[in-house]
Design an enzyme around this catalytic site. Structure first.
Site, short mmCIF file in Angstrom:
data_model
loop_
_atom_site.label_atom_id
_atom_site.label_comp_id
_atom_site.label_asym_id
_atom_site.label_seq_id
_atom_site.Cartn_x
_atom_site.Cartn_y
_atom_site.Cartn_z
N PHE A 148 57.42 -15.00 -17.12
CA PHE A 148 57.66 -15.36 -15.72
C PHE A 148 56.53 -16.12 -15.07
O PHE A 148 56.61 -16.46 -13.90
CB PHE A 148 57.98 -14.10 -14.90
CG PHE A 148 59.35 -13.60 -15.22
CD1 PHE A 148 60.46 -14.17 -14.63
CD2 PHE A 148 59.53 -12.60 -16.17
CE1 PHE A 148 61.73 -13.74 -14.95
CE2 PHE A 148 60.79 -12.17 -16.51
CZ PHE A 148 61.90 -12.73 -15.90
N LYS A 182 47.25 -18.07 -12.65
CA LYS A 182 48.59 -17.73 -13.12
C LYS A 182 49.56 -18.05 -11.99
O LYS A 182 49.44 -17.51 -10.89
CB LYS A 182 48.66 -16.25 -13.51
CG LYS A 182 50.05 -15.80 -13.97
CD LYS A 182 49.95 -14.42 -14.63
CE LYS A 182 51.31 -13.81 -14.91
NZ LYS A 182 51.21 -12.50 -15.56
N ASP A 204 52.07 -2.91 -21.51
CA ASP A 204 52.42 -4.10 -22.31
C ASP A 204 51.23 -4.52 -23.17
O ASP A 204 50.89 -5.70 -23.23
CB ASP A 204 52.87 -5.23 -21.38
CG ASP A 204 53.72 -6.28 -22.11
OD1 ASP A 204 54.17 -5.99 -23.25
OD2 ASP A 204 53.93 -7.37 -21.57
N LYS A 243 50.61 45.13 -31.63
CA LYS A 243 49.70 44.05 -31.21
C LYS A 243 50.36 42.70 -31.45
O LYS A 243 51.41 42.62 -32.11
CB LYS A 243 48.39 44.13 -32.00
CG LYS A 243 47.56 45.36 -31.69
CD LYS A 243 46.26 45.31 -32.48
CE LYS A 243 45.39 46.52 -32.16
NZ LYS A 243 44.15 46.51 -32.93
N VAL A 251 47.40 -23.88 -19.54
CA VAL A 251 46.75 -23.30 -20.73
C VAL A 251 47.55 -22.18 -21.37
O VAL A 251 47.21 -21.70 -22.45
CB VAL A 251 45.32 -22.79 -20.42
CG1 VAL A 251 44.39 -23.94 -20.09
CG2 VAL A 251 45.33 -21.77 -19.29
N GLY A 252 48.60 -21.74 -20.73
CA GLY A 252 49.39 -20.68 -21.35
C GLY A 252 50.66 -20.39 -20.57
O GLY A 252 50.74 -20.69 -19.38
N ARG A 253 51.65 -19.83 -21.29
CA ARG A 253 52.90 -19.46 -20.62
C ARG A 253 53.37 -18.10 -21.05
O ARG A 253 53.18 -17.69 -22.18
CB ARG A 253 54.00 -20.48 -20.98
CG ARG A 253 54.12 -21.58 -19.98
CD ARG A 253 55.19 -22.58 -20.35
NE ARG A 253 55.11 -23.70 -19.44
CZ ARG A 253 55.91 -23.85 -18.40
NH1 ARG A 253 56.84 -22.96 -18.15
NH2 ARG A 253 55.76 -24.87 -17.60
N GLY A 254 53.99 -17.40 -20.12
CA GLY A 254 54.62 -16.13 -20.45
C GLY A 254 56.04 -16.18 -19.96
O GLY A 254 56.60 -17.26 -19.72
N1 LIG Z 1 42.58 -15.73 -17.34
C1 LIG Z 1 43.18 -16.52 -18.23
N2 LIG Z 1 42.50 -17.49 -18.87
C2 LIG Z 1 43.11 -18.28 -19.79
N3 LIG Z 1 44.40 -18.19 -20.12
C3 LIG Z 1 45.14 -17.24 -19.54
C4 LIG Z 1 44.58 -16.37 -18.54
N4 LIG Z 1 45.55 -15.52 -18.14
C5 LIG Z 1 46.65 -15.86 -18.82
N5 LIG Z 1 46.42 -16.89 -19.66
C6 LIG Z 1 47.38 -17.52 -20.61
O1 LIG Z 1 48.66 -17.54 -20.01
C7 LIG Z 1 49.57 -16.79 -20.80
C8 LIG Z 1 50.56 -16.13 -19.89
O2 LIG Z 1 49.91 -15.23 -19.01
P1 LIG Z 1 50.50 -13.78 -18.80
O3 LIG Z 1 50.57 -13.09 -20.09
O4 LIG Z 1 49.74 -13.14 -17.71
O5 LIG Z 1 51.98 -14.21 -18.30
P2 LIG Z 1 53.35 -13.42 -18.28
O6 LIG Z 1 54.36 -14.35 -17.77
O7 LIG Z 1 53.17 -12.16 -17.53
O8 LIG Z 1 53.54 -13.13 -19.83
P3 LIG Z 1 54.56 -12.13 -20.60
O9 LIG Z 1 55.73 -12.91 -21.01
O10 LIG Z 1 53.74 -11.65 -21.78
O11 LIG Z 1 54.86 -11.01 -19.68
C9 LIG Z 1 48.71 -15.82 -21.61
O12 LIG Z 1 49.33 -15.40 -22.79
C10 LIG Z 1 47.48 -16.68 -21.88
O13 LIG Z 1 47.68 -17.51 -22.98
CA LIG Z 2 53.58 -10.06 -18.10
#
Ligand SMILES: Nc1ncnc2c1ncn2[C@@H]1O[C@H](COP(=O)(O)OP(=O)(O)OP(=O)(O)O)[C@@H](O)[C@H]1O
Ligand SMILES: [Ca+2]
Ligand SMILES: [Ca+2]
Length: 582
Positions: A140, A161, A257, A561, A135-138
């Site tokens: 790391f 995560k 952040d 003063k 559902v999401g990526r960052g």
């Molecule tokens: N509890 C959650 N429920 C749904 N989606 C989530 C949740 N936690 C994280 N995500 C999705 O995953 C993505 C990446 O998570 P997160 O920001 O924690 O990763 P990161 O690798 O630390 O990111 P960054 O590059 O910002 O440091 C988020 O932007 C979000 O879209």
């Molecule tokens: Ca992060």
């Protein structure tokens, strides 16, 4: 880690002058065409699949005809910032040789010898959870849906995560993950913070199991509205952000952040609560401590972070940037390159002249300006921001205890009687509404029936708010030491004198008037002839300070003063170090 590589608004907000009808979704033209954008073709930087939740939402489709996007979006396209120069090298140092475009290299590619990647978490992730779609990526980590197989979470949807151990190629990177889990686990119980459930590990990954937020990132909602919020809607967002950040700061945790990508909505409902996520860069900080590592995301980084000496105020700057974006739809500090952004953060004043600023309320403007103050000492704290007139009437505003008050009161108690009386005069010039926040703090400290508090009240009030994080950050320890030094009673009037921050008052428009009237009051019942040596000893100046040189203007030659200048300097508080620095 979001240093400069986080998804930027640029990727999603096409300029209307180029193509007015492009709906706000992933903009492949901007993300792939700019040579500097090394992140655009990397799987890790593809927009979060959570965005798809919005694809058919009315807000999103309505957006295709947005006409009110502020000028700055029209005037120039927003190419993504080029990869970082010096900051990028700091990122590399933190995370070893990991470069953004290596972020999807399969596990085991980087062999780093001698790093202990055992976290001591349970090994039974697979037995407990069935991992589902991403559902999401960052930078790391990537986040997946998962379903509990047994126990309390049986058949429950959660978010996991996943942080590959192969990306942890330095001791600092490992420590960051350890701290992320520790802080998330410890910071329980705030409604605007993602609920942590558990952590697991195996040979390849660390798994952080948490509450699933189905509503997408705040960034998505900002984009789906063409980047601009009404004041009322912006308040809704701000109150929630400030509330969770005030909570973190009280616990001695600085997020480091804060950006719209790191706030998720629990559900797609318009009234869904907002949840802070991603404590990957968070750290503990005691009230008097300064941190020095440069971390954060370029657009949101505070000037003092770039100067390598900062505390919780750095988060308040980031919140100021978010507030600015919410209210006008463009970034306060923008440049084509990352070093350009830093230059702007350090030197440029954000524009408040272009639309919609002239049409926004003076309170909204004042709120944003007092967060985007380059002098961190003049910036509002999270608790103060919640008490700011712009938000004060909001139904969900609940002001928590503020550690700055403790710091101020401690400094006041340690000050000379001359300074205490000068501060008393200054406090008497403030109106009831200017003192509303101090009054709230006083009440939170639980004065006795006669209306007095002692330092012991701080300890008691803090104990009511304690979490594991507060113990880990050693805030409790810090309070214990000081409260044993001082048992003197203080009524509300004296509390006002002790709790006000002169640096913050200097930041308000009417400072000069306050200073003048305070000096008049001080003249009546506080000012007295004083010799330079006596003044130096009252101030606790060391023998190395040439007092006759540095203090000569502090004293009025006609009657011996304190002069107005001396008065103003005195209320600011001085130490030998102040003079040595000058
Ligand atoms: N509890 C959650 N429920 C749904 N989606 C989530 C949740 N936690 C994280 N995500 C999705 O995953 C993505 C990446 O998570 P997160 O920001 O924690 O990763 P990161 O690798 O630390 O990111 P960054 O590059 O910002 O440091 C988020 O932007 C979000 O879209
Ligand atoms: Ca992060
Ligand atoms: Ca993130």
């Amino acid at each position: 880690m979001g240093l400069c590589h986080g998804k930027s608004i640029d990727h999603h907000l096409p300029t209307q002058s180029q193509n007015p009808a492009i709906p706000i979704e992933k903009d492949s033209t901007t993300s792939n065409s700019h040579p500097a954008d090394k992140t655009s073709d990397i799987p890790f930087y593809s927009p979060s699949p959570l965005r798809s939740f919005f694809k058919n939402s009315p807000a999103n489709s309505a957006n295709s005809s947005v006409t009110s996007t502020p000028l700055r979006f029209f005037k120039r396209p927003f190419p993504p910032p080029s990869p970082a120069k010096h900051i990028k090298s700091l990122l590399a140092r933190r995370h070893g040789s990991v470069k953004p475009n290596e972020a999807s290299i399969p596990e085991g590619h980087e062999v780093v010898i001698g790093l202990d990647k055992n976290f001591g978490y349970s090994n039974h992730f697979v037995a407990h959870y069935e991992l589902g779609e991403e559902v999401g990526r960052g930078h790391f980590g990537y986040t997946c849906l998962a379903k509990g197989k047994k126990g309390n979470f049986k058949a429950h949807d959660v978010a996991v995560k996943v942080i590959p151990k192969s990306k942890m190629s330095t001791a600092i990177a490992i420590e960051d993950v350890r701290r992320e889990v520790k802080i998330l686990r410890a910071l329980t119980g705030h409604k605007n913070l993602v609920q942590f459930y558990d952590s697991y590990e195996d040979d390849d990954n660390v798994y952080i199991v948490m509450e699933l937020c189905k509503g997408g990132e705040l960034l998505d909602r900002i984009l789906s509205r063409g980047g601009k919020y009404s004041e009322e809607d912006a308040k809704e967002v701000m109150v929630q952000i400030l509330s969770v950040v005030a909570f973190c700061h009280l616990q001695g945790v600085v997020h480091r952040d804060l950006k719209p990508e790191n706030f998720l909505y629990l559900s797609k409902d318009a009234k869904s609560p907002l949840k802070a996520i991603d404590f990957g860069l968070s750290d503990y900080v005691k009230p008097d401590e300064r941190l020095n590592d440069i971390v954060g995301s370029a657009y949101y980084v505070a000037p003092e972070v770039l100067h390598r000496s900062y505390g919780t105020e750095a988060d308040m700057w980031s919140i100021g940037v978010i507030a600015y974006i919410l209210l006008c739809g463009s970034r306060p500090f923008w440049s084509r390159t990352e070093s350009g952004i830093f230059r702007a953060v350090l030197k440029a004043d954000p524009s408040f002249d272009e639309g919609p600023w002239p049409n926004l309320s003076p309170d909204a403007l004042d709120f944003v300006k007092r967060l985007l103050n380059k002098d961190y000492r003049k910036r509002l704290t999270a608790a103060q921001a919640l008490s700011h007139p712009w938000l004060a009437g909001h139904p969900d505003t609940k002001v928590p205890l503020d550690m700055i008050v403790y710091r101020q009161v401690k400094a006041y108690i340690c000050s000379s009687s001359l300074r205490r009386s000068a501060l008393g005069a200054l406090a008497r010039t403030l109106s009831v509404s200017q003192l509303a926040y101090v009054r709230e703090q006083f009440n939170l400290l639980g004065p006795n029936k006669s209306g007095y508090i002692t330092m012991q009240n701080f300890k008691t009030a803090l104990t009511k708010n304690v979490t594991e994080a507060m113990k880990d950050s050693r805030v409790t320890e810090y309070i214990n030491v000081v409260s044993s030094l001082q048992h003197r009673k203080m009524d509300f009037e004296e509390f006002c004198a002790s709790a006000i921050s002169v640096h913050q008052l200097v930041g308000i428009q009417t400072w000069e008037e306050h200073a003048r009237s305070a000096y008049e009051l001080f003249e009546k019942d506080g000012n007295r002839p004083i010799r330079i040596e006596e003044l130096a000893s009252e101030l606790g100046l060391s023998a190395s300070v040439p007092v006759h040189v540095v203090l000569q203007d502090w004293i009025r030659h006609s009657d011996g003063k304190l002069s107005f200048l001396g008065f103003v300097r005195l209320v600011h508080g001085v130490s030998s170090r102040t003079f040595q620095k000058a």
